[in-house]
Design a protein around this motif. Structure first.
Motif, PDB file in Angstrom:
ATOM      1  N   THR A  15       0.815  -1.218   0.000  1.00  0.00           N
ATOM      2  CA  THR A  15       0.000   0.000   0.000  1.00  0.00           C
ATOM      3  C   THR A  15       0.848   1.268   0.000  1.00  0.00           C
ATOM      4  O   THR A  15       0.315   2.358   0.164  1.00  0.00           O
ATOM      5  N   THR A  16       2.169   1.123  -0.160  1.00  0.00           N
ATOM      6  CA  THR A  16       3.011   2.334  -0.236  1.00  0.00           C
ATOM      7  C   THR A  16       3.844   2.308  -1.511  1.00  0.00           C
ATOM      8  O   THR A  16       5.081   2.342  -1.461  1.00  0.00           O
ATOM      9  N   ASP A  25       0.833   6.560  -0.388  1.00  0.00           N
ATOM     10  CA  ASP A  25       0.287   5.714   0.663  1.00  0.00           C
ATOM     11  C   ASP A  25      -1.211   5.578   0.443  1.00  0.00           C
ATOM     12  O   ASP A  25      -1.958   6.546   0.574  1.00  0.00           O
ATOM     13  N   LEU A  26      -1.627   4.360   0.098  1.00  0.00           N
ATOM     14  CA  LEU A  26      -3.047   4.123  -0.168  1.00  0.00           C
ATOM     15  C   LEU A  26      -3.889   4.239   1.098  1.00  0.00           C
ATOM     16  O   LEU A  26      -5.104   4.323   1.026  1.00  0.00           O
ATOM     17  N   LEU A  27      -3.239   4.232   2.263  1.00  0.00           N
ATOM     18  CA  LEU A  27      -3.971   4.347   3.533  1.00  0.00           C
ATOM     19  C   LEU A  27      -3.790   5.736   4.144  1.00  0.00           C
ATOM     20  O   LEU A  27      -4.015   5.938   5.325  1.00  0.00           O
ATOM     21  N   GLU A  28      -3.389   6.705   3.311  1.00  0.00           N
ATOM     22  CA  GLU A  28      -3.000   8.004   3.858  1.00  0.00           C
ATOM     23  C   GLU A  28      -4.178   8.742   4.505  1.00  0.00           C
ATOM     24  O   GLU A  28      -4.082   9.171   5.649  1.00  0.00           O
ATOM     25  N   ARG A  52      -0.316   0.982  11.520  1.00  0.00           N
ATOM     26  CA  ARG A  52       0.822   0.614  12.365  1.00  0.00           C
ATOM     27  C   ARG A  52       1.271  -0.816  12.075  1.00  0.00           C
ATOM     28  O   ARG A  52       2.459  -1.085  11.937  1.00  0.00           O
ATOM     29  N   VAL A  53       0.323  -1.734  11.942  1.00  0.00           N
ATOM     30  CA  VAL A  53       0.721  -3.123  11.673  1.00  0.00           C
ATOM     31  C   VAL A  53       1.319  -3.220  10.266  1.00  0.00           C
ATOM     32  O   VAL A  53       2.274  -3.955  10.032  1.00  0.00           O
ATOM     33  N   ARG A  54       0.799  -2.440   9.333  1.00  0.00           N
ATOM     34  CA  ARG A  54       1.381  -2.394   7.981  1.00  0.00           C
ATOM     35  C   ARG A  54       2.846  -1.938   8.059  1.00  0.00           C
ATOM     36  O   ARG A  54       3.742  -2.573   7.500  1.00  0.00           O
ATOM     37  N   ASP A  55       3.076  -0.826   8.787  1.00  0.00           N
ATOM     38  CA  ASP A  55       4.437  -0.300   8.904  1.00  0.00           C
ATOM     39  C   ASP A  55       5.366  -1.315   9.568  1.00  0.00           C
ATOM     40  O   ASP A  55       6.496  -1.523   9.122  1.00  0.00           O
ATOM     41  N   ASP A  56       4.879  -1.949  10.637  1.00  0.00           N
ATOM     42  CA  ASP A  56       5.713  -2.929  11.344  1.00  0.00           C
ATOM     43  C   ASP A  56       6.020  -4.130  10.452  1.00  0.00           C
ATOM     44  O   ASP A  56       7.152  -4.618  10.428  1.00  0.00           O
ATOM     45  N   LEU A  57       5.017  -4.606   9.725  1.00  0.00           N
ATOM     46  CA  LEU A  57       5.241  -5.753   8.833  1.00  0.00           C
ATOM     47  C   LEU A  57       6.255  -5.387   7.750  1.00  0.00           C
ATOM     48  O   LEU A  57       7.139  -6.184   7.412  1.00  0.00           O
ATOM     49  N   HIS A  64      14.460  -4.757   8.801  1.00  0.00           N
ATOM     50  CA  HIS A  64      14.820  -3.561   9.564  1.00  0.00           C
ATOM     51  C   HIS A  64      14.301  -3.602  11.000  1.00  0.00           C
ATOM     52  O   HIS A  64      14.551  -2.693  11.776  1.00  0.00           O
ATOM     53  N   ALA A  65      13.519  -4.627  11.323  1.00  0.00           N
ATOM     54  CA  ALA A  65      12.991  -4.767  12.687  1.00  0.00           C
ATOM     55  C   ALA A  65      12.892  -6.254  13.008  1.00  0.00           C
ATOM     56  O   ALA A  65      12.742  -7.084  12.111  1.00  0.00           O
ATOM     57  N   ASP A  66      12.991  -6.567  14.306  1.00  0.00           N
ATOM     58  CA  ASP A  66      12.833  -7.957  14.723  1.00  0.00           C
ATOM     59  C   ASP A  66      11.367  -8.353  14.693  1.00  0.00           C
ATOM     60  O   ASP A  66      10.495  -7.533  14.980  1.00  0.00           O
TER      61      ASP A  66
END
Ligand SMILES: [Zn+2]
Length: 163
Positions: A15-16, A25-28, A52-57, A64-66
Protein backbone atom coordinates in the motif's frame (compact mmCIF):
# COMPACT_ATOMS: atom_id res chain seq x y z
CA UNK A 1 -16.28 -17.00 1.65
CA UNK A 2 -12.80 -17.95 2.72
CA UNK A 3 -10.19 -15.26 2.96
CA UNK A 4 -6.65 -15.85 1.80
CA UNK A 5 -4.88 -13.89 4.49
CA UNK A 6 -1.53 -14.29 2.78
CA UNK A 7 -2.98 -12.35 -0.17
CA UNK A 8 -4.27 -9.63 2.14
CA UNK A 9 -0.83 -9.55 3.74
CA UNK A 10 0.91 -8.94 0.41
CA UNK A 11 -1.74 -6.36 -0.51
CA UNK A 12 -1.27 -4.40 2.69
CA UNK A 13 2.52 -4.51 2.36
CA UNK A 14 2.02 -3.03 -1.11
CA UNK A 15 0.00 0.00 0.00
CA UNK A 16 3.01 2.33 -0.24
CA UNK A 17 3.94 2.18 -3.92
CA UNK A 18 6.24 4.61 -5.69
CA UNK A 19 4.18 6.32 -8.39
CA UNK A 20 6.03 8.45 -10.94
CA UNK A 21 8.99 8.66 -8.60
CA UNK A 22 6.94 9.80 -5.59
CA UNK A 23 6.19 7.80 -2.44
CA UNK A 24 2.46 7.27 -2.03
CA UNK A 25 0.29 5.71 0.66
CA UNK A 26 -3.05 4.12 -0.17
CA UNK A 27 -3.97 4.35 3.53
CA UNK A 28 -3.00 8.00 3.86
CA UNK A 29 -6.42 9.57 4.39
CA UNK A 30 -8.95 8.02 6.72
CA UNK A 31 -11.53 7.84 3.92
CA UNK A 32 -9.13 6.01 1.60
CA UNK A 33 -8.00 3.71 4.40
CA UNK A 34 -11.60 2.87 5.34
CA UNK A 35 -12.46 1.90 1.76
CA UNK A 36 -9.25 -0.04 1.34
CA UNK A 37 -9.74 -1.98 4.58
CA UNK A 38 -13.35 -2.84 3.71
CA UNK A 39 -12.15 -4.19 0.36
CA UNK A 40 -9.54 -6.29 2.17
CA UNK A 41 -11.47 -8.23 4.77
CA UNK A 42 -11.48 -5.42 7.33
CA UNK A 43 -14.47 -3.57 8.73
CA UNK A 44 -13.00 -0.13 8.06
CA UNK A 45 -12.33 0.68 11.71
CA UNK A 46 -9.11 0.90 13.75
CA UNK A 47 -7.39 2.67 10.89
CA UNK A 48 -4.42 3.84 12.96
CA UNK A 49 -3.73 0.27 14.09
CA UNK A 50 -4.02 -0.94 10.50
CA UNK A 51 -1.37 1.57 9.41
CA UNK A 52 0.82 0.61 12.36
CA UNK A 53 0.72 -3.12 11.67
CA UNK A 54 1.38 -2.39 7.98
CA UNK A 55 4.44 -0.30 8.90
CA UNK A 56 5.71 -2.93 11.34
CA UNK A 57 5.24 -5.75 8.83
CA UNK A 58 7.12 -3.76 6.19
CA UNK A 59 10.00 -3.19 8.59
CA UNK A 60 10.14 -6.86 9.54
CA UNK A 61 10.01 -8.11 5.94
CA UNK A 62 12.72 -5.63 4.97
CA UNK A 63 14.83 -6.96 7.85
CA UNK A 64 14.82 -3.56 9.56
CA UNK A 65 12.99 -4.77 12.69
CA UNK A 66 12.83 -7.96 14.72
CA UNK A 67 9.75 -10.10 14.29
CA UNK A 68 9.07 -9.72 18.03
CA UNK A 69 7.59 -6.28 17.34
CA UNK A 70 4.61 -8.13 15.87
CA UNK A 71 3.74 -9.90 19.13
CA UNK A 72 1.80 -6.89 20.39
CA UNK A 73 -0.88 -7.58 17.76
CA UNK A 74 -1.42 -11.12 19.01
CA UNK A 75 -2.23 -10.37 22.63
CA UNK A 76 -5.94 -11.05 22.27
CA UNK A 77 -5.82 -13.99 19.87
CA UNK A 78 -7.62 -17.04 21.23
CA UNK A 79 -7.83 -20.59 19.95
CA UNK A 80 -10.08 -23.26 21.36
CA UNK A 81 -9.96 -27.02 20.83
CA UNK A 82 -12.91 -28.62 19.05
CA UNK A 83 -13.34 -32.35 19.00
CA UNK A 84 -15.13 -34.17 16.20
CA UNK A 85 -15.34 -37.73 14.90
CA UNK A 86 -11.88 -37.59 13.32
CA UNK A 87 -10.10 -36.07 16.28
CA UNK A 88 -9.36 -32.56 17.36
CA UNK A 89 -8.85 -29.21 15.68
CA UNK A 90 -7.85 -25.84 17.07
CA UNK A 91 -10.23 -23.15 16.02
CA UNK A 92 -9.40 -19.47 15.96
CA UNK A 93 -12.21 -17.75 17.84
CA UNK A 94 -10.81 -14.29 18.39
CA UNK A 95 -8.41 -12.64 15.98
CA UNK A 96 -8.87 -9.13 14.69
CA UNK A 97 -7.61 -7.83 11.36
CA UNK A 98 -4.06 -6.94 12.48
CA UNK A 99 -3.76 -10.29 14.26
CA UNK A 100 -4.86 -12.16 11.13
CA UNK A 101 -2.11 -10.44 9.15
CA UNK A 102 0.55 -11.29 11.69
CA UNK A 103 -0.69 -14.91 11.82
CA UNK A 104 -0.50 -15.00 8.01
CA UNK A 105 3.04 -13.63 8.13
CA UNK A 106 3.98 -16.33 10.64
CA UNK A 107 2.43 -19.02 8.49
CA UNK A 108 4.29 -17.84 5.39
CA UNK A 109 7.52 -17.78 7.40
CA UNK A 110 6.93 -21.36 8.53
CA UNK A 111 5.80 -22.80 5.20
CA UNK A 112 7.93 -20.74 2.83
CA UNK A 113 10.73 -19.02 4.75
CA UNK A 114 12.24 -16.08 2.92
CA UNK A 115 9.65 -16.18 0.15
CA UNK A 116 8.03 -12.97 1.26
CA UNK A 117 10.48 -10.21 0.43
CA UNK A 118 10.97 -6.72 -0.91
CA UNK A 119 11.19 -6.24 -4.67
CA UNK A 120 14.83 -6.36 -5.81
CA UNK A 121 14.39 -3.03 -7.56
CA UNK A 122 15.69 -0.61 -4.94
CA UNK A 123 13.53 2.18 -6.31
CA UNK A 124 10.39 0.09 -5.91
CA UNK A 125 8.67 -0.11 -2.53
CA UNK A 126 6.58 -3.19 -3.30
CA UNK A 127 6.87 -6.71 -1.94
CA UNK A 128 6.43 -10.13 -3.44
CA UNK A 129 5.42 -13.52 -2.18
CA UNK A 130 7.55 -15.71 -4.40
CA UNK A 131 5.50 -18.73 -5.41
CA UNK A 132 7.93 -19.89 -8.10
CA UNK A 133 9.18 -23.46 -7.75
CA UNK A 134 12.84 -22.55 -7.47
CA UNK A 135 12.23 -19.55 -5.25
CA UNK A 136 14.21 -17.29 -7.55
CA UNK A 137 11.56 -14.58 -8.04
CA UNK A 138 13.04 -11.17 -7.46
CA UNK A 139 10.53 -8.65 -8.74
CA UNK A 140 7.12 -7.47 -7.57
CA UNK A 141 6.06 -8.10 -11.15
CA UNK A 142 7.92 -9.12 -14.27
CA UNK A 143 5.99 -6.65 -16.43
CA UNK A 144 6.90 -3.73 -14.17
CA UNK A 145 10.23 -4.05 -12.36
CA UNK A 146 11.50 -7.24 -14.01
CA UNK A 147 11.59 -5.86 -17.52
CA UNK A 148 12.69 -2.42 -16.39
CA UNK A 149 15.67 -3.81 -14.48
CA UNK A 150 16.62 -6.16 -17.32
CA UNK A 151 16.49 -3.31 -19.80
CA UNK A 152 18.68 -1.22 -17.51
CA UNK A 153 21.25 -4.01 -17.17
CA UNK A 154 21.23 -4.55 -20.92
CA UNK A 155 21.67 -0.83 -21.47
CA UNK A 156 24.62 -0.57 -19.07
CA UNK A 157 26.25 -3.61 -20.72
CA UNK A 158 25.94 -2.21 -24.22
CA UNK A 159 26.94 1.24 -22.99
CA UNK A 160 30.03 -0.34 -21.43
CA UNK A 161 31.01 -1.99 -24.71
CA UNK A 162 30.88 1.31 -26.55
CA UNK A 163 33.67 2.74 -24.39
ZN1 LIG B 1 9.10 -3.81 -7.97
Amino acid sequence: MSIEWSDVLVDVLNTTPVVDGANTDLLETDADARDWLRAHAGDGTHIATARRVRDDLQQVVRGHADAEVLNRYLARVRRVPRVHDDGLDWELVAADWPAQLVLAWGEVQSIAPGRLRPCANGECHLFLLDRSRGGTGRWCSMSECGNRMKARRHYSRTAGKAD
